[in-house]
Write a protein that holds these residues in place. Structure first.
Motif, PDB file in Angstrom:
ATOM      1  N   TRP A  89      43.284  47.106  41.082  1.00 14.38           N
ATOM      2  CA  TRP A  89      43.701  46.094  40.117  1.00 14.38           C
ATOM      3  C   TRP A  89      44.472  44.994  40.822  1.00 14.38           C
ATOM      4  O   TRP A  89      45.098  45.235  41.859  1.00 14.38           O
ATOM      5  CB  TRP A  89      44.642  46.711  39.072  1.00 14.38           C
TER       6      TRP A  89
ATOM      7  N   HIS B  21      33.108  49.100  37.347  1.00 16.16           N
ATOM      8  CA  HIS B  21      32.715  49.292  35.947  1.00 16.16           C
ATOM      9  C   HIS B  21      33.183  48.143  35.057  1.00 16.16           C
ATOM     10  O   HIS B  21      32.674  47.970  33.957  1.00 16.16           O
ATOM     11  CB  HIS B  21      33.200  50.651  35.399  1.00 16.16           C
TER      12      HIS B  21
ATOM     13  N   HIS C 213      33.772  50.392  28.556  1.00 15.70           N
ATOM     14  CA  HIS C 213      35.047  50.362  29.268  1.00 15.70           C
ATOM     15  C   HIS C 213      36.164  50.933  28.393  1.00 15.70           C
ATOM     16  O   HIS C 213      36.969  51.743  28.838  1.00 15.70           O
ATOM     17  CB  HIS C 213      35.341  48.912  29.670  1.00 15.70           C
TER      18      HIS C 213
ATOM     19  N   ASP D  73      41.256  44.111  36.040  1.00 19.94           N
ATOM     20  CA  ASP D  73      40.605  45.332  36.507  1.00 19.94           C
ATOM     21  C   ASP D  73      39.507  44.956  37.499  1.00 19.94           C
ATOM     22  O   ASP D  73      38.568  44.238  37.162  1.00 19.94           O
ATOM     23  CB  ASP D  73      40.004  46.060  35.282  1.00 19.94           C
TER      24      ASP D  73
ATOM     25  N   HIS E 181      44.802  50.203  31.537  1.00 19.69           N
ATOM     26  CA  HIS E 181      43.829  49.693  30.565  1.00 19.69           C
ATOM     27  C   HIS E 181      44.520  49.251  29.270  1.00 19.69           C
ATOM     28  O   HIS E 181      44.120  48.259  28.670  1.00 19.69           O
ATOM     29  CB  HIS E 181      42.737  50.737  30.296  1.00 19.69           C
TER      30      HIS E 181
END
Ligand SMILES: [Fe+2]
Ligand SMILES: [Fe+2]
Lengths: 252, 230
Positions: free
Chosen positions: A166, A207, A65, A203, A113
């Motif tokens: 998100w 993934h 990630h 998130d 992120h």
């Protein structure tokens, strides 16, 4: 929230470039970078080890990630900003407009992120205790009644996302008024609206959890509460949008 | 192959020989029974698309993800029926995005399973006839079309699908991407779809999605695509 324009996102990126000017000053001259080289962003280091969020988020997920997904957003952002600087220099307005969606997506990925890594910490850390956020927790209780109701509302919002996206706890300031809101954003749309401070984000792209939780995203949503960094959340809650985004300056 | 896979394969084999089984050539509509959507049987074993797609991915994707769309679609369809009975227009409008998402998820995956096949059953064999001709007319060659298709897949920002579609007005084909579970409806007819959600490849390919996009052509069932093309 999802209607935040690309130009406000650009503004944030640009204001970060000028470390010695305030965001307000920058807002008056947002497009005066034709002569400048494009800014270059780099991957901010994780503030903890890849395995530090185990067992709630596995080392393998964190490695991919951070090292792959986040890096790809940055690589694509840098390439798009470089092309944009060239388009600006060449007075190619059509070229600039055609780049906006890519910049919004990849810059959003970088912003989201960067904030996400900072708003988590190992479960054993004192920062992972809600007592590290007395003022924020007080307003959460005032807004949702109690913490359990807040978590239920947050969970429902996260599980209701259709596709990638998100969930954020956002402080929204409007003049002297200030309130908290749970906000979901699609894909990599960042929380960059006027007066909005992203307090913490989760998130919900597959993934973020798939290697460990597979299709069981409800369990991921339950478990991630163990690694929320309430100290960082409190700091963002008490600060300005620029304070929340300071991590991005460090990664330039 | 795990025992779970074997067990569900056996169940599917039994289903396949059942006389009540609906013919598989039809579209998504054939899986609706008395107004209820049901999970369609896979026309091959979970492990049959390896190494392009692992049995683990296929099992989760079909038995969990697709099943969840089916369950949710039935749930929201029931709520929609109630809202209609009560003439509650507001509730009907509020339910529409849920029907679009979960109904789209059911339709898309149903078409997807059909337009894949193991190599032993023709997977990867190039199209023939009119569809082949149309691809050559529009893209020059099958390889050129695949390249454009893979670029479209790679350009999806978030979850979604890429489809080879046929314009019902002009009959021509084109590549279109759709966000999340938006289905191919209206002016366009779905010919061939590839799932670009991360759950479709992550266990095998992680962030290397370009490798998935490349490998999946080895198990594309062009025969199914030809039947959809008119
Ligand atoms: Fe992510
Ligand atoms: Fe899927």
């Amino acid at each position: 929230m999802t209607g935040s324009s690309s130009s406000s996102l650009l503004l944030i990126l640009l204001s970060l470039k000028f470390l010695h000017t305030t965001a307000t000053e920058q807002a008056q001259q947002p497009f005066e970078f034709g002569e400048m080289a494009a800014p270059t962003y780099s991957l901010p280091p994780l503030p903890y080890a890849y395995d530090a969020l185990e067992p709630y988020i596995s080392k393998q997920i964190m490695e991919l990630h951070h090292g792959k997904h986040h890096q790809t957003y940055i690589t694509n952002l840098n390439a798009a900003l470089k092309t944009q600087a060239e388009a600006v220099h060449a007075s190619d307005i059509a070229g600039q407009v055609s780049l906006q969606q890519g910049i919004r997506f990849n810059a959003g990925g970088h912003i989201n992120h960067s904030l996400f890594w900072q708003n988590m910490c190992p479960a054993s850390s004192p920062d992972a205790k809600r007592s590290a956020a007395p003022k924020l927790v007080k307003q959460i209780k005032a807004t949702w009644g109690d913490e359990e109701k807040f978590r239920e509302a947050f969970k429902a919002a996260l599980l209701g996302i259709q596709g990638s996206g998100w969930g954020w706890l956002v402080k929204i300031e409007n003049g002297k008024e200030q309130r908290l809101s749970i906000v979901t954003t699609k894909d990599q749309d960042p929380v960059v609206g006027k007066g909005e401070v992203p307090v913490f984000g989760i998130d919900m792209w597959e993934h973020a959890y798939y290697l460990q939780y597979l299709n069981g995203k409800a369990a991921y949503v339950e478990n991630i509460w163990n690694v929320i960094n309430w100290k960082t959340a409190e700091e963002r809650y008490l600060g300005t949008p620029a304070d929340a985004f300071k991590i991005l300056k460090a990664s330039m | 192959m795990s025992s779970t896979l074997l067990r569900s394969s056996a169940v599917r084999a039994a289903l396949r020989t059942s006389p009540t089984k609906v013919a598989r050539a039809g579209l998504a509509g054939s899986t609706f029974v008395r107004g209820k959507a049901t999970l369609p049987d896979l026309p091959y074993d979970y492990g049959a698309l390896e190494p392009s797609i692992s049995g683990k991915i296929m099992e989760l994707h079909h038995d969990k993800h697709h099943q969840t769309y089916v369950t949710s679609l039935n749930n929201f369809s029931e709520q929609m029926a109630e809202a209609k009975q009560k003439d509650d227009v507001k509730a009907q409008i509020a339910l529409q995005p849920m029907i679009n998402f979960h109904g789209g998820g059911h339709i898309n995956h149903t078409l997807f399973w059909e337009n894949l096949a193991p190599q032993s059953q023709g997977g990867g064999e190039p199209p023939t006839g009119k569809l082949s001709q149309s691809i050559n007319d529009s893209y020059g060659s099958l390889d050129a079309m695949k390249e454009k298709f893979n670029a479209a897949l790679a350009g999806i920002q978030g979850s979604g699908w890429a489809w080879l579609v046929q314009d019902t007005q002009t009959g021509s084909i084109q590549i279109k991407t759709y966000a999340n579970q938006d289905p191919v409806v209206g002016q366009f007819r779905p010919i061939l779809g590839i799932d670009a959600w991360e759950h479709a490849y992550y266990l095998d390919y992680q962030n290397r999605k370009a490798e998935y996009f490349k490998a999946i052509w080895n198990v594309v069932n062009w025969k199914a695509a030809e039947k959809r093309f008119q």
